[in-house]
Design an enzyme around this catalytic site. Structure first.
Site, PDB file in Angstrom:
ATOM      1  N   ARG A  75       0.852  -1.189   0.000  1.00  0.00           N
ATOM      2  CA  ARG A  75       0.000   0.000   0.000  1.00  0.00           C
ATOM      3  C   ARG A  75       0.891   1.244   0.000  1.00  0.00           C
ATOM      4  O   ARG A  75       1.879   1.308   0.735  1.00  0.00           O
ATOM      5  CB  ARG A  75      -0.888  -0.014   1.235  1.00  0.00           C
ATOM      6  CG  ARG A  75      -1.820   1.178   1.377  1.00  0.00           C
ATOM      7  CD  ARG A  75      -2.550   1.105   2.709  1.00  0.00           C
ATOM      8  NE  ARG A  75      -3.390  -0.077   2.812  1.00  0.00           N
ATOM      9  CZ  ARG A  75      -3.662  -0.702   3.955  1.00  0.00           C
ATOM     10  NH1 ARG A  75      -3.134  -0.283   5.094  1.00  0.00           N
ATOM     11  NH2 ARG A  75      -4.447  -1.758   3.963  1.00  0.00           N
ATOM     12  N   ARG A 144      -1.041   6.530   9.725  1.00  0.00           N
ATOM     13  CA  ARG A 144      -1.271   5.995   8.380  1.00  0.00           C
ATOM     14  C   ARG A 144      -1.403   7.136   7.359  1.00  0.00           C
ATOM     15  O   ARG A 144      -1.134   8.294   7.670  1.00  0.00           O
ATOM     16  CB  ARG A 144      -2.537   5.130   8.394  1.00  0.00           C
ATOM     17  CG  ARG A 144      -2.483   3.937   9.349  1.00  0.00           C
ATOM     18  CD  ARG A 144      -1.552   2.840   8.862  1.00  0.00           C
ATOM     19  NE  ARG A 144      -1.605   1.651   9.708  1.00  0.00           N
ATOM     20  CZ  ARG A 144      -2.427   0.617   9.551  1.00  0.00           C
ATOM     21  NH1 ARG A 144      -3.348   0.648   8.587  1.00  0.00           N
ATOM     22  NH2 ARG A 144      -2.359  -0.430  10.340  1.00  0.00           N
ATOM     23  N   LYS A 208      -2.614   1.452  15.057  1.00  0.00           N
ATOM     24  CA  LYS A 208      -2.614   2.435  13.974  1.00  0.00           C
ATOM     25  C   LYS A 208      -3.276   3.740  14.398  1.00  0.00           C
ATOM     26  O   LYS A 208      -4.125   3.779  15.293  1.00  0.00           O
ATOM     27  CB  LYS A 208      -3.333   1.857  12.758  1.00  0.00           C
ATOM     28  CG  LYS A 208      -4.792   1.460  13.010  1.00  0.00           C
ATOM     29  CD  LYS A 208      -5.343   0.710  11.812  1.00  0.00           C
ATOM     30  CE  LYS A 208      -6.737   0.158  12.104  1.00  0.00           C
ATOM     31  NZ  LYS A 208      -7.258  -0.651  10.996  1.00  0.00           N
ATOM     32  N   LYS A 210      -4.965   7.359  12.569  1.00  0.00           N
ATOM     33  CA  LYS A 210      -5.457   7.894  11.293  1.00  0.00           C
ATOM     34  C   LYS A 210      -5.858   9.356  11.444  1.00  0.00           C
ATOM     35  O   LYS A 210      -6.514   9.734  12.410  1.00  0.00           O
ATOM     36  CB  LYS A 210      -6.650   7.074  10.805  1.00  0.00           C
ATOM     37  CG  LYS A 210      -6.305   5.617  10.505  1.00  0.00           C
ATOM     38  CD  LYS A 210      -7.516   4.829  10.037  1.00  0.00           C
ATOM     39  CE  LYS A 210      -7.131   3.398   9.676  1.00  0.00           C
ATOM     40  NZ  LYS A 210      -8.297   2.604   9.212  1.00  0.00           N
ATOM     41  N   CYS A 431     -14.896  -3.299   1.257  1.00  0.00           N
ATOM     42  CA  CYS A 431     -13.494  -3.611   1.526  1.00  0.00           C
ATOM     43  C   CYS A 431     -13.056  -4.763   0.621  1.00  0.00           C
ATOM     44  O   CYS A 431     -13.849  -5.349  -0.107  1.00  0.00           O
ATOM     45  CB  CYS A 431     -13.310  -3.967   2.995  1.00  0.00           C
ATOM     46  SG  CYS A 431     -14.022  -5.565   3.447  1.00  0.00           S
ATOM     47  N   CYS A 437      -7.729 -11.060   2.025  1.00  0.00           N
ATOM     48  CA  CYS A 437      -7.653 -10.583   3.405  1.00  0.00           C
ATOM     49  C   CYS A 437      -7.768 -11.757   4.383  1.00  0.00           C
ATOM     50  O   CYS A 437      -8.776 -12.479   4.370  1.00  0.00           O
ATOM     51  CB  CYS A 437      -8.746  -9.559   3.697  1.00  0.00           C
ATOM     52  SG  CYS A 437      -8.698  -8.968   5.411  1.00  0.00           S
ATOM     53  N   CYS A 476     -15.754  -8.433   7.494  1.00  0.00           N
ATOM     54  CA  CYS A 476     -15.583  -8.691   8.921  1.00  0.00           C
ATOM     55  C   CYS A 476     -15.929  -7.420   9.673  1.00  0.00           C
ATOM     56  O   CYS A 476     -16.198  -6.382   9.056  1.00  0.00           O
ATOM     57  CB  CYS A 476     -14.149  -9.152   9.223  1.00  0.00           C
ATOM     58  SG  CYS A 476     -12.943  -7.816   9.302  1.00  0.00           S
ATOM     59  N   CYS A 480     -13.072  -1.602   7.592  1.00  0.00           N
ATOM     60  CA  CYS A 480     -12.229  -0.884   6.627  1.00  0.00           C
ATOM     61  C   CYS A 480     -13.033  -0.045   5.632  1.00  0.00           C
ATOM     62  O   CYS A 480     -12.516   0.928   5.090  1.00  0.00           O
ATOM     63  CB  CYS A 480     -11.334  -1.865   5.884  1.00  0.00           C
ATOM     64  SG  CYS A 480     -10.044  -2.582   6.933  1.00  0.00           S
TER      65      CYS A 480
END
Length: 556
Positions: A75, A144, A208, A210, A431, A437, A476, A480
């Site tokens: 990414r 991120r 993470k 953001k 996602c 994934c 899930c 995302c």
């Protein structure tokens, strides 16, 4: 403060990693396996990649006693989602040479490539470096990709505000030179004090982090879904500063009531300039020092904020900043949609927003997207911008070049595709989920287009063809595609089954609620048929689906 004697295994891996180097060089040289060493799988995320495998082929590979078909997702770090035509051309060719061939636009305004074999990982990174692109901290327990309102049409201050995304990205970039040593073959540092990192130290963040920057009245970045949200405040034609919000996050875990999605809380206002950078920097340090390092499911800033309490968190932030946040200033969001087709900004430049279903840029027999965008890039007359709704903007087109760009878009069917897509489809996000994934419990991007094809007749049945209800699907509960902020969300519980959640608003300021659990396709369509029927009959003038759901009390 986190319990130092009860750290998660990932915390130990980070601290003994020698600045995120680990044994990555050795892992890459091991030709016996397509995977990398277990500890390196945690560290490689900080370099912008995840180890994955083709889940469609697991059973077949296991039956043949073969190793799973491992590969990597890489990414990019693209603050604000902006790249040049030269960089798009490079991205096109790198994708073809090293990955599945699909350029995947993410919900965080960047792109990721899938299916990169271990032997191709280093050449991919090196090719990106030649194009002045990198994947540093695009994943991992760090800040991120910084996202920013995508379309320059809607504010004459866009360029000034957009510049904050790059400055914040640089501010929160790790100091370690591991990326350059492992992937670009730079000589190891003789003196490691050169990479001393006062922000991340040797432990980085608990999880993470953001950052999103919104420019009202548009909230295309879903600013409240970020750990740190900045809402630009324009006064008298100038950028006065930003309302700063903390504690947004979409992730949750099925069956774990201690986890939950949360929208960020506005803490106050910060004047434009250095105070903004100081406030964001110190918010990161508060999370570094107070975040949960024992349980990664409870380690995001939203839990830190709730555990401390908003006022205590704000007080600690102000103490570290050395100044007090001013009272929140007024603003208004009117929607989150992308503005498709041609639009002109205040400078007279033109922008074309193309609909890219689920952000998948590739060629097929009906819609050769990659070929079209490469042809445009080769003209060297545009830039490219990614949106947080997984679409692509052909950007900065001069008046004299607009007809030529339009002709290419028309020739390859992109104009028709964008114009004919229903509002429902244009407002959808999914996602990646299967087949790559490892967290996916159900399909998402491969299935949502099919489900929408069965929802669209229901919309027509009840006279709702022009209603742009936001629909989001994830494989899930980790969120995302920001499903908990949608009017209608499908969240995977097992293969072929989804929780149906409803009631978010179109401005991104309210979470939806669980309506029905673990439905298959038939159950989903039955419930939606009933919901859309009552919505079409009982809604008030201009009332949106999400607002109707809440007013009618259809969910708690």
């Amino acid at each position: 403060m986190s319990e130092k004697n009860n750290l998660s295994s990932t915390e130990h891996i980070k601290m003994k990693s020698d600045g995120l180097r680990g044994t990555l060089k050795e892992s890459l040289k091991d030709e016996i396996t397509g995977a990398i060493r277990e500890d390196d799988r945690a560290l490689v995320k900080f370099h912008g990649m995840y180890q994955q495998d083709d889940r469609d082929r697991r059973e077949e590979r296991s039956a043949k006693k073969l190793e799973w078909l491992y590969s990597f997702m890489i990414r990019l770090r693209i603050p604000g989602g902006f790249i040049t035509a030269e960089q798009w051309e490079a991205l096109h060719h790198i994708t073809g040479a090293h990955s599945t061939g699909v350029i995947k636009i993410t919900t965080r305004q960047t792109v990721q490539l899938h299916g990169i074999l271990k032997s191709h990982a280093k050449p991919t990174i090196q090719a990106f470096n030649t194009a002045k692109l990198d994947s540093i901290s695009a994943c991992g327990d760090v800040n991120r990709n910084v996202i920013c309102a995508a379309h320059p049409k809607f504010s004459s201050l866009h360029e000034e505000i957009f510049a904050y995304s790059d400055k914040l990205s640089q501010l929160a970039k790790p100091k370690t030179k591991a990326y350059y040593e492992v992937w670009l073959d730079e000589k190891p540092l003789a003196d490691k004090t050169e990479e001393a990192d006062p922000l991340y130290q040797d432990r980085y963040l608990p999880r993470k982090f953001k950052i999103g920057i919104a420019i009202p009245p548009t909230n295309d970045v879903d600013v409240f879904a970020n750990d740190c949200g900045l809402i630009a405040i324009e006064e008298n034609g100038k950028l006065a500063g930003f309302n700063i919000a903390a504690g947004g996050g979409m992730g949750a875990t099925h069956g774990n009531a201690a986890t939950y999605p949360r929208l960020a809380t506005v803490l106050g206002f910060v004047p434009a300039g250095e105070k903004v950078f100081k406030a964001v920097y110190e918010m990161i340090t508060v999370q570094r020092d107070y975040g949960n390092r024992s349980d990664r499911k409870l380690s995001r800033l939203k839990y830190t904020l709730d555990n401390m309490g908003v006022e205590a968190f704000k007080a600690e932030l102000e103490k570290r900043c050395g100044f007090t946040l001013e009272p929140e200033r007024p603003y208004k969001f009117t929607g989150r949609t992308d503005f498709y087709g041609w639009h002109k900004n205040h400078e007279g430049k033109w922008y074309y927003t193309a609909f890219i279903e689920n952000g998948r840029v590739h060629d097929d027999e009906t819609l050769p997207l990659k070929t079209a965008f490469l042809e445009i890039a080769l003209l060297r007359k545009t830039n490219f911008r990614f949106t947080c709704n997984q679409n692509l903007i052909i950007a900065d087109v001069s008046e004299k070049d607009k007809a030529e760009i339009h002709a290419i878009l028309d020739k390859y069917g992109i104009i028709k595709e964008t114009e004919l897509a229903t509002p429902l489809r244009k407002e959808s996000i999914a996602c990646v989920a299967y087949n790559t994934c490892p967290l996916a419990l159900a399909e998402a991007q491969r299935y949502l287009p099919t489900l929408l094809g069965k929802m669209e007749p229901l919309m027509h049945k009840y006279g709702l063809d022009d209603d742009n209800i936001s629909v989001r699907m994830t494989g899930c509960p980790n969120g995302c595609a920001r499903p908990y902020a949608a009017e209608i969300a499908f969240i995977g519980t097992s293969y072929g089954r989804y929780n149906l959640q409803i009631g978010g608003d179109r401005e991104g300021t309210r979470l939806n609620r669980l309506y029905k659990e673990s439905l298959d396709e038939s159950g989903i369509l039955t419930e939606l048929d009933s919901l859309l029927n009552v919505y079409s009959k009982d809604r008030q003038t201009k009332e949106t689906f999400g607002d109707f759901v809440m007013r009618a009390g259809l969910v708690k």
